[in-house]
Motif scaffolding. Structure first.
Motif, short mmCIF file in Angstrom:
data_model
loop_
_atom_site.label_atom_id
_atom_site.label_comp_id
_atom_site.label_asym_id
_atom_site.label_seq_id
_atom_site.Cartn_x
_atom_site.Cartn_y
_atom_site.Cartn_z
N PHE A 149 0.86 -1.25 0.33
CA PHE A 149 -0.16 -0.11 0.26
C PHE A 149 0.69 1.31 -0.03
N TYR A 163 0.52 5.48 0.92
CA TYR A 163 -0.04 6.43 1.73
C TYR A 163 0.58 7.85 1.54
N GLU A 200 -3.73 14.31 7.73
CA GLU A 200 -4.14 12.12 6.85
C GLU A 200 -3.65 12.32 6.69
N MET A 201 -4.01 10.82 6.60
CA MET A 201 -3.25 9.19 5.25
C MET A 201 -4.02 9.30 4.93
N ILE A 202 -4.02 9.21 3.80
CA ILE A 202 -4.28 9.35 2.48
C ILE A 202 -4.12 7.64 1.54
N PHE A 203 -5.34 6.69 1.32
CA PHE A 203 -4.73 6.03 0.82
C PHE A 203 -4.67 6.65 -0.51
N GLY A 253 -5.76 -9.55 12.18
CA GLY A 253 -5.93 -7.71 12.69
C GLY A 253 -5.27 -6.86 11.34
N ASN A 254 -5.69 -7.31 10.46
CA ASN A 254 -4.90 -6.62 9.25
C ASN A 254 -3.54 -5.86 9.30
N MET A 255 -2.29 -6.15 10.23
CA MET A 255 -1.32 -5.42 10.65
C MET A 255 -0.61 -5.36 9.01
N LEU A 256 -0.60 -3.54 9.53
CA LEU A 256 0.88 -2.58 8.24
C LEU A 256 1.92 -2.87 9.23
N TYR A 316 -8.75 0.97 14.13
CA TYR A 316 -7.77 1.11 14.40
C TYR A 316 -6.97 2.31 14.67
N TYR A 328 -3.53 4.86 16.25
CA TYR A 328 -2.27 3.94 15.91
C TYR A 328 -2.24 5.70 16.36
N LEU A 347 1.10 0.85 15.62
CA LEU A 347 -0.64 0.45 16.04
C LEU A 347 -0.15 0.44 17.24
N VAL A 398 -6.03 -2.89 17.60
CA VAL A 398 -6.86 -3.12 16.45
C VAL A 398 -8.85 -4.24 17.71
N ILE A 438 -5.94 -6.87 19.13
CA ILE A 438 -4.66 -6.23 19.15
C ILE A 438 -4.68 -5.70 20.23
N LEU A 447 -4.90 8.78 15.45
CA LEU A 447 -5.28 8.22 13.78
C LEU A 447 -6.36 6.84 14.24
N SER A 500 -10.96 -1.17 8.92
CA SER A 500 -11.08 -1.57 6.64
C SER A 500 -12.28 -2.37 7.20
N GLN A 518 -6.77 -0.32 4.44
CA GLN A 518 -7.17 0.57 5.52
C GLN A 518 -7.52 2.35 5.31
N PHE A 542 -8.16 5.93 6.86
CA PHE A 542 -7.55 7.20 8.62
C PHE A 542 -8.09 8.17 8.45
#
Lengths: 117, 115
Positions: free
Chosen positions: A35, A37, A44-47, A102-105, B33, B35, B45, B48, B56, B90, B94, B104, B106
């Motif tokens: 991904f 961002y 803001e974090m924009i995908f 948890g879809n951890m990034l 989530y 952060y 992180l 979760v 998490i 943040l 998702s 995800q 944000f």
């Protein structure tokens, strides 16, 4: 070892030119997602764009494209025709595994892009 | 619509205060989530929630207490914080938190300053 490496802490690009932001990753999992961002100074974090490890073609979204070189484990972001509003911090991130609870990034350290008029 | 909202945008609090950060999404997402992001660093992180259950907790101090009242809302309760807790907080959501293609999204973040 770092899982996501962004080697360019800061970059300048002239308005209307294309720019490539580098990202290399490290994983032994055959299934993963990559991904990008964008984070302007507002926070803001924009995908921007997503590339799956099994995707045959490079992902594209408008002016953004992802140069995915699986053998080299690189996933560089290409921004075409840069605009002043593209000035921001850019983060590359990876999600490993099909059942990643948890879809951890995992994020890289980021690249600050500055577009010059 | 990929909007995640967060309130407040800015918060200044003393070390003895109790405050809460709020996050809301209406995308039907089932994973949310929290952060923490320090200046010039990537997000880290904290928590979760998947299907409204805490899945998490990344060894976060107990002065941070998350709560997920329903699938659309996520709170972060703050108590007895330290100045080093000053950061951008943040929230993200998702689809399910389980699929490799899950993206995800944000919110705009809350800038917290602890005096």
């Amino acid at each position: 070892a770092q899982k996501i490496t962004q080697t360019q802490p800061g970059m300048f690009v002239q308005e209307k030119e294309a720019v490539t932001l580098d990202c290399t990753y490290d994983t032994s999992d055959p299934s993963y997602g990559l991904f990008w961002y964008k984070q302007p100074s507002s926070g803001e974090m924009i995908f921007l764009i997503y590339q799956g490890s099994y995707d045959q073609q490079n992902a594209t979204e408008g002016r953004y494209s992802l140069n995915f070189q699986k053998a080299r484990k690189s996933a560089n972001l290409v921004i075409s025709a840069s605009q002043l509003g593209d000035s921001a911090m850019y983060f590359c991130a990876m999600r490993e595994g099909p059942n990643n609870a948890g879809n951890m990034l995992t994020f890289g350290g980021g690249t600050r892009l500055m577009v010059k008029p | 619509d990929t909007e995640v909202t967060q309130t407040p945008k800015h918060l200044v609090m003393g070390m003895t205060n109790k405050k809460s950060l709020k996050c809301e999404q209406h995308m039907g997402h089932r994973a949310m989530y929290w952060y923490k992001q320090k200046a010039k660093k990537p997000p880290e992180l904290m928590f979760v929630y998947s299907y409204e259950k805490l899945s998490i907790n990344e060894s976060v101090p107990s002065r941070f207490s998350p709560e997920c009242p329903n699938s659309s809302l996520l709170n972060l309760h703050l108590h007895a914080l330290q100045p080093e807790d000053s950061a951008l907080y943040l929230c993200a959501s998702s689809h399910s938190g389980l699929r490799s293609t899950d993206t995800q999204y944000f919110g705009p973040g809350t800038r917290l300053t602890v005096l």
